[in-house]
Design an enzyme around this catalytic site. Structure first.
Site, PDB file in Angstrom:
ATOM      1  N   ARG A  95       0.827  -1.210   0.000  1.00  0.00           N
ATOM      2  CA  ARG A  95       0.000   0.000   0.000  1.00  0.00           C
ATOM      3  C   ARG A  95       0.864   1.264   0.000  1.00  0.00           C
ATOM      4  O   ARG A  95       0.484   2.285  -0.537  1.00  0.00           O
ATOM      5  CB  ARG A  95      -0.943  -0.002   1.209  1.00  0.00           C
ATOM      6  CG  ARG A  95      -2.118  -0.963   1.052  1.00  0.00           C
ATOM      7  CD  ARG A  95      -3.130  -0.795   2.177  1.00  0.00           C
ATOM      8  NE  ARG A  95      -2.693  -1.439   3.398  1.00  0.00           N
ATOM      9  CZ  ARG A  95      -3.021  -2.706   3.737  1.00  0.00           C
ATOM     10  NH1 ARG A  95      -3.779  -3.434   2.947  1.00  0.00           N
ATOM     11  NH2 ARG A  95      -2.580  -3.221   4.861  1.00  0.00           N
ATOM     12  N   SER A 108      -1.061 -16.450   5.708  1.00  0.00           N
ATOM     13  CA  SER A 108      -2.066 -15.567   6.319  1.00  0.00           C
ATOM     14  C   SER A 108      -3.295 -16.302   6.852  1.00  0.00           C
ATOM     15  O   SER A 108      -4.418 -15.969   6.507  1.00  0.00           O
ATOM     16  CB  SER A 108      -2.494 -14.524   5.274  1.00  0.00           C
ATOM     17  OG  SER A 108      -3.282 -13.538   5.888  1.00  0.00           O
ATOM     18  N   ASN A 113      -4.216 -18.455  13.034  1.00  0.00           N
ATOM     19  CA  ASN A 113      -3.768 -19.437  14.047  1.00  0.00           C
ATOM     20  C   ASN A 113      -4.680 -19.397  15.279  1.00  0.00           C
ATOM     21  O   ASN A 113      -4.987 -20.427  15.860  1.00  0.00           O
ATOM     22  CB  ASN A 113      -2.356 -19.204  14.604  1.00  0.00           C
ATOM     23  CG  ASN A 113      -1.466 -18.363  13.761  1.00  0.00           C
ATOM     24  OD1 ASN A 113      -1.922 -17.425  13.155  1.00  0.00           O
ATOM     25  ND2 ASN A 113      -0.206 -18.708  13.728  1.00  0.00           N
ATOM     26  N   CYS A 114      -5.092 -18.173  15.634  1.00  0.00           N
ATOM     27  CA  CYS A 114      -5.862 -18.021  16.879  1.00  0.00           C
ATOM     28  C   CYS A 114      -7.226 -18.716  16.787  1.00  0.00           C
ATOM     29  O   CYS A 114      -7.835 -19.026  17.807  1.00  0.00           O
ATOM     30  CB  CYS A 114      -6.054 -16.548  17.209  1.00  0.00           C
ATOM     31  SG  CYS A 114      -4.514 -15.621  17.133  1.00  0.00           S
ATOM     32  N   THR A 116      17.265  -5.223  12.732  1.00  0.00           N
ATOM     33  CA  THR A 116      18.178  -6.131  13.447  1.00  0.00           C
ATOM     34  C   THR A 116      19.584  -5.524  13.473  1.00  0.00           C
ATOM     35  O   THR A 116      19.773  -4.382  13.050  1.00  0.00           O
ATOM     36  CB  THR A 116      18.255  -7.492  12.720  1.00  0.00           C
ATOM     37  OG1 THR A 116      18.876  -7.278  11.450  1.00  0.00           O
ATOM     38  CG2 THR A 116      16.879  -8.114  12.518  1.00  0.00           C
ATOM     39  N   ALA A 148      13.023  -7.447  11.520  1.00  0.00           N
ATOM     40  CA  ALA A 148      12.362  -8.656  12.024  1.00  0.00           C
ATOM     41  C   ALA A 148      11.134  -8.245  12.823  1.00  0.00           C
ATOM     42  O   ALA A 148      11.090  -7.153  13.400  1.00  0.00           O
ATOM     43  CB  ALA A 148      13.318  -9.474  12.884  1.00  0.00           C
ATOM     44  N   GLY A 179       7.302  -9.963  14.948  1.00  0.00           N
ATOM     45  CA  GLY A 179       6.483 -11.098  15.381  1.00  0.00           C
ATOM     46  C   GLY A 179       7.115 -11.884  16.515  1.00  0.00           C
ATOM     47  O   GLY A 179       7.988 -11.386  17.241  1.00  0.00           O
ATOM     48  N   ASP A 180       6.658 -13.113  16.649  1.00  0.00           N
ATOM     49  CA  ASP A 180       7.081 -13.966  17.769  1.00  0.00           C
ATOM     50  C   ASP A 180       8.602 -14.150  17.846  1.00  0.00           C
ATOM     51  O   ASP A 180       9.132 -14.501  18.896  1.00  0.00           O
ATOM     52  CB  ASP A 180       6.468 -15.373  17.626  1.00  0.00           C
ATOM     53  CG  ASP A 180       4.989 -15.398  17.935  1.00  0.00           C
ATOM     54  OD1 ASP A 180       4.403 -14.332  18.212  1.00  0.00           O
ATOM     55  OD2 ASP A 180       4.404 -16.507  17.905  1.00  0.00           O
ATOM     56  N   LYS A 193     -20.892   3.707  37.953  1.00  0.00           N
ATOM     57  CA  LYS A 193     -19.465   3.615  38.288  1.00  0.00           C
ATOM     58  C   LYS A 193     -18.996   2.307  37.683  1.00  0.00           C
ATOM     59  O   LYS A 193     -19.219   1.231  38.261  1.00  0.00           O
ATOM     60  CB  LYS A 193     -19.263   3.570  39.800  1.00  0.00           C
ATOM     61  CG  LYS A 193     -19.536   4.872  40.491  1.00  0.00           C
ATOM     62  CD  LYS A 193     -19.381   4.667  42.002  1.00  0.00           C
ATOM     63  CE  LYS A 193     -19.983   5.813  42.766  1.00  0.00           C
ATOM     64  NZ  LYS A 193     -20.430   5.415  44.094  1.00  0.00           N
TER      65      LYS A 193
HETATM   66  C1  LIG Z   1      -3.508 -22.241  18.273  1.00  0.00           C
HETATM   67  C2  LIG Z   1      -3.050 -20.842  18.483  1.00  0.00           C
HETATM   68  C3  LIG Z   1      -3.899 -19.930  19.089  1.00  0.00           C
HETATM   69  C4  LIG Z   1      -3.472 -18.628  19.288  1.00  0.00           C
HETATM   70  N1  LIG Z   1      -4.335 -17.751  19.870  1.00  0.00           N
HETATM   71  C5  LIG Z   1      -3.956 -16.473  20.046  1.00  0.00           C
HETATM   72  C6  LIG Z   1      -4.855 -15.522  20.566  1.00  0.00           C
HETATM   73  O1  LIG Z   1      -6.013 -15.840  20.853  1.00  0.00           O
HETATM   74  N2  LIG Z   1      -4.411 -14.258  20.752  1.00  0.00           N
HETATM   75  C7  LIG Z   1      -3.143 -13.877  20.423  1.00  0.00           C
HETATM   76  O2  LIG Z   1      -2.792 -12.711  20.600  1.00  0.00           O
HETATM   77  N3  LIG Z   1      -2.268 -14.760  19.915  1.00  0.00           N
HETATM   78  C8  LIG Z   1      -2.637 -16.033  19.704  1.00  0.00           C
HETATM   79  N4  LIG Z   1      -1.767 -16.926  19.151  1.00  0.00           N
HETATM   80  C9  LIG Z   1      -0.400 -16.483  18.859  1.00  0.00           C
HETATM   81  C10 LIG Z   1      -0.325 -15.787  17.527  1.00  0.00           C
HETATM   82  O3  LIG Z   1      -0.929 -16.590  16.566  1.00  0.00           O
HETATM   83  C11 LIG Z   1       1.131 -15.518  17.194  1.00  0.00           C
HETATM   84  O4  LIG Z   1       1.664 -14.675  18.172  1.00  0.00           O
HETATM   85  C12 LIG Z   1       1.278 -14.867  15.838  1.00  0.00           C
HETATM   86  O5  LIG Z   1       0.780 -15.695  14.840  1.00  0.00           O
HETATM   87  C13 LIG Z   1       2.755 -14.580  15.556  1.00  0.00           C
HETATM   88  O6  LIG Z   1       2.901 -14.138  14.264  1.00  0.00           O
HETATM   89  P1  LIG Z   1       4.255 -14.396  13.470  1.00  0.00           P
HETATM   90  O7  LIG Z   1       4.031 -13.854  12.108  1.00  0.00           O
HETATM   91  O8  LIG Z   1       5.388 -13.892  14.256  1.00  0.00           O
HETATM   92  O9  LIG Z   1       4.432 -15.961  13.416  1.00  0.00           O
HETATM   93  P2  LIG Z   1       3.519 -17.062  12.723  1.00  0.00           P
HETATM   94  O10 LIG Z   1       2.133 -16.611  12.635  1.00  0.00           O
HETATM   95  O11 LIG Z   1       3.823 -18.327  13.428  1.00  0.00           O
HETATM   96  O12 LIG Z   1       4.109 -17.155  11.259  1.00  0.00           O
HETATM   97  C14 LIG Z   1       5.428 -17.503  11.001  1.00  0.00           C
HETATM   98  C15 LIG Z   1       5.471 -18.241   9.683  1.00  0.00           C
HETATM   99  O13 LIG Z   1       6.830 -18.311   9.261  1.00  0.00           O
HETATM  100  C16 LIG Z   1       7.015 -19.533   8.578  1.00  0.00           C
HETATM  101  N5  LIG Z   1       8.442 -19.828   8.542  1.00  0.00           N
HETATM  102  C17 LIG Z   1       9.253 -20.109   9.599  1.00  0.00           C
HETATM  103  N6  LIG Z   1      10.521 -20.306   9.173  1.00  0.00           N
HETATM  104  C18 LIG Z   1      10.510 -20.160   7.844  1.00  0.00           C
HETATM  105  C19 LIG Z   1      11.516 -20.243   6.843  1.00  0.00           C
HETATM  106  N7  LIG Z   1      12.782 -20.499   7.149  1.00  0.00           N
HETATM  107  N8  LIG Z   1      11.163 -20.054   5.555  1.00  0.00           N
HETATM  108  C20 LIG Z   1       9.865 -19.776   5.217  1.00  0.00           C
HETATM  109  N9  LIG Z   1       8.875 -19.691   6.125  1.00  0.00           N
HETATM  110  C21 LIG Z   1       9.200 -19.864   7.422  1.00  0.00           C
HETATM  111  C22 LIG Z   1       6.209 -20.519   9.414  1.00  0.00           C
HETATM  112  O14 LIG Z   1       5.886 -21.653   8.638  1.00  0.00           O
HETATM  113  C23 LIG Z   1       5.001 -19.687   9.785  1.00  0.00           C
HETATM  114  O15 LIG Z   1       3.923 -19.905   8.910  1.00  0.00           O
HETATM  115  C24 LIG Z   1      -2.172 -18.237  18.895  1.00  0.00           C
HETATM  116  C25 LIG Z   1      -1.326 -19.142  18.271  1.00  0.00           C
HETATM  117  C26 LIG Z   1      -1.766 -20.425  18.035  1.00  0.00           C
HETATM  118  C27 LIG Z   1      -0.877 -21.381  17.335  1.00  0.00           C
END
Ligand SMILES: Cc1cc2nc3c(=O)[nH]c(=O)nc-3n(C[C@H](O)[C@H](O)[C@H](O)COP(=O)(O)OP(=O)(O)OC[C@H]3O[C@@H](n4cnc5c(N)ncnc54)[C@H](O)[C@@H]3O)c2cc1C
Length: 555
Positions: free
Chosen positions: A22, A39, A42-43, A275, A282, A284-285, A440
């Site tokens: 965008r 996309s 997961n949640c 980084t 970087a 996310g998680d 309140k």
């Molecule tokens: C079952 C479940 C329920 C959840 N419920 C909640 C909730 O209710 N509320 C909340 O806040 N959070 C929740 N979470 C956590 C939330 O989903 C994560 O914090 C969020 O998805 C993190 O986003 P991300 O993009 O960092 O990682 P992810 O969403 O895990 O995406 C990372 C992606 O990178 C890909 N990847 C990794 N290494 C490589 C590589 N070398 N090459 C190519 N691809 C790669 C993986 O395959 C993955 O698809 C939940 C998670 C799960 C699994």
């Protein structure tokens, strides 16, 4: 035209890609995802297992084709990035499927959004195929298929974090007998122990076989089932196990590329989420973040922060200076008929950091109804607020209740984000009509009580005061009729509030009193009377008998 490569195609990766598009129509954006799906929600996965979200397609938020056609992003799924060559600004990609191949792709900017993976500790028997984790769409399909075969009757969920609890509830909802096993003495680590007790009671009320303080010592796979052996010696035989004991960041790639990583494996980033290599961001998680409360470093794997970070990374790549100010860990989970939510730090965390109650911080617990008690359907909620001695800093809050928990925790989360004090909570003008709240609101009320505590108008004891201080005398100020109807203490003194202005003379000013009433409001009135009559040691039991009875299993 510059070129951005994004590794990881879910929350942080997909979010970065679409925002960047965008902002920069001309950017060449390639998104690598090692799995099949990008996309996805997961949640929502536990709720697909529980048949609450019955349409699997609903979980696939933005499909690959849409990402290509709507956003012009070159999405390459089933493609794992296996190496980052920082010197030559290239990545090596390995594809899956029939045409397995390895190739290189150059970049100007690289984004690592590889997320985290569930931990599988090296416990004996861990490699059994009867032990599943739930993290991806294929993981979900596997569990759903087991359920469809209708052979499984019993399951053990190992780990009482939010995913473990969501799985417990959903597996129960589809008719399985569920054992929930947690090595710590409580579920839901963001909650303090007394708040978690409410969840324990509720989980057990929903016929879950809950094991606390009892970790898994080994798994033994049998022909048709699997036995989970616990450190206490207990053995639980089930059809399959769902392992949900936490996550670790997928940072191996970054580590091998020589990027700075913290001791927990989190990629270190600056405020712009860059980084230690200026061409690599970087999000996310996988990253280490600033703890919003204490301003030092931590790791918080949650979807909200991952999405916000994605936007910030895209902005910075597009030349818009954007900073990430930290994560406060706001979260909520459905625990059967309860919602359990928290934001900021809990008391355990404060104590681990060496902060001392009544020296460095104070905490209160109140209970109020979700909306005006006189409007039908009001349900109780319990709110814990933790704040600095002067009230100028709110460290955190936890709320458990049946409904309208989310709006209260979000109000406090917002207050924390804007560095509000407990005094500010008293001033928040929140929407009110009887079906929705009280004049309140519980958040205002938490502010009032905190303010009273700081100003010395009331003293609220800890939930386990009677155990810690056996000298304390219980003063139950409920009216006689209430005592006849239900619970009454075997020990202690009953002086109804309506008689206290006279009968206080029967009390000994030298003694310590813990005042009880239904929910803590009348106890406050009683303590004001006693304080003004010269009593120095009068404490109110937090959230009254409503909380006490929940904690100690009284009716
Ligand atoms: C079952 C479940 C329920 C959840 N419920 C909640 C909730 O209710 N509320 C909340 O806040 N959070 C929740 N979470 C956590 C939330 O989903 C994560 O914090 C969020 O998805 C993190 O986003 P991300 O993009 O960092 O990682 P992810 O969403 O895990 O995406 C990372 C992606 O990178 C890909 N990847 C990794 N290494 C490589 C590589 N070398 N090459 C190519 N691809 C790669 C993986 O395959 C993955 O698809 C939940 C998670 C799960 C699994």
């Amino acid at each position: 035209m510059s070129k951005t490569i994004i590794i990881g195609g879910v929350a942080a990766g997909a979010g970065t890609a679409t925002r960047l598009r965008r902002l920069k129509e001309e950017e060449d954006i390639i998104l690598f995802e090692r799995g099949e799906y990008i996309s996805y929600a997961n949640c929502g996965l536990p709720y697909h297992v529980g048949d609450v979200i019955d349409d699997r397609e609903m979980l696939l938020v933005t499909k690959l084709q849409v990402m290509k056609s709507r956003y012009g992003i070159d999405v390459r799924n089933n493609s794992e990035v296996v190496k980052i060559d920082r010197e030559n600004k290239k990545v090596t990609v390995r594809t899956k499927g029939i045409e397995k191949k390895e190739y290189e792709e150059s970049y100007d900017n690289l984004v690592i959004a590889t997320g985290s993976s569930p931990i599988r500790p090296r416990i004996e028997g861990i490699d059994s195929e009867k032990i599943m984790t739930l993290w991806t769409v294929p993981d979900t399909d596997k569990i759903v298929n087991i359920l469809k075969m209708k052979k499984a009757k019993k399951v053990a969920v190992v780990g009482g974090g939010f995913i473990g609890i969501e799985m417990t509830e959903n597996l129960k909802n589809v008719g399985l007998e569920v054992s929930l096993i947690e090595a710590a003495d409580q579920v839901m680590a963001p909650m303090d122990i007394e708040m978690a007790q409410l969840l324990h009671k509720n989980i057990r009320k929903n016929q879950i076989d809950l094991h606390l303080g009892d970790g898994v010592s080994k798994f033994v796979e049998n022909e048709n089932n699997i036995t989970v052996e616990l450190s206490s010696g207990k053995k639980i035989t089930v059809d399959f196990v769902v392992l949900s004991i936490g996550v670790r960041p997928n940072s191996q790639l970054a580590k091998e590329a020589g990027l700075e990583i913290n001791e927990r494996g989190g990629i270190k980033v600056d405020n712009n989420l860059r980084t230690s290599d200026k061409n690599i961001y970087a999000a996310g998680d996988v990253i280490e973040v600033t703890d919003f409360i204490f301003k030092d470093k931590t790791m918080v794997p949650l979807a909200g922060p991952a999405n916000k970070q994605a936007r910030i990374v895209a902005d910075n790549i597009a030349g818009i200076k954007s900073t990430y100010k930290g994560t406060q860990g706001s979260s909520i989970a459905k625990v059967f008929d309860y919602a359990a939510a928290s934001t900021g730090a809990n008391e355990k965390t404060l104590q681990k950091r060496g902060l001392v109650r009544d020296k460095d911080y104070k905490s209160i617990i109140i209970t109020q109804n979700s909306h005006a008690a006189y409007y039908p359907g009001a349900k109780p909620l319990f709110l814990k607020l933790i704040f600095s001695m002067d009230g100028n800093k709110i460290f955190g809050a936890q709320i458990i209740g049946n409904e309208m928990v989310d709006k209260r925790i979000d109000t406090i989360a917002t207050a924390i984000r804007f560095n509000a004090s407990v005094f500010d909570l008293t001033e928040l003008e929140l929407s009110y009509a009887p079906p929705f709240s009280s004049a309140k609101d519980p958040v205002n009320m938490a502010g009032y009580v905190a303010e009273n505590v700081i100003n010395g108008y009331e003293d609220i004891c800890e939930w386990d005061e009677l155990e810690k201080n056996p000298e304390a005398v219980i003063l139950d100020i409920r009216e006689k009729k209430e005592l006849e109807k239900g619970f009454r203490f075997e020990e202690g003194i009953n002086i109804p509030l309506s008689k206290l202005r006279e009968d206080y003379k029967k009390l000994d000013k030298e003694k310590n009193y813990v005042v009880f009433c239904g929910i803590g409001v009348r106890a406050y009135n009683a303590s004001r009377i006693l304080q003004q009559k010269g009593f120095k040691n009068v404490k109110i039991y937090p959230a009254g008998l409503r909380f006490y009875k929940e904690l100690y299993g009284k009716n």
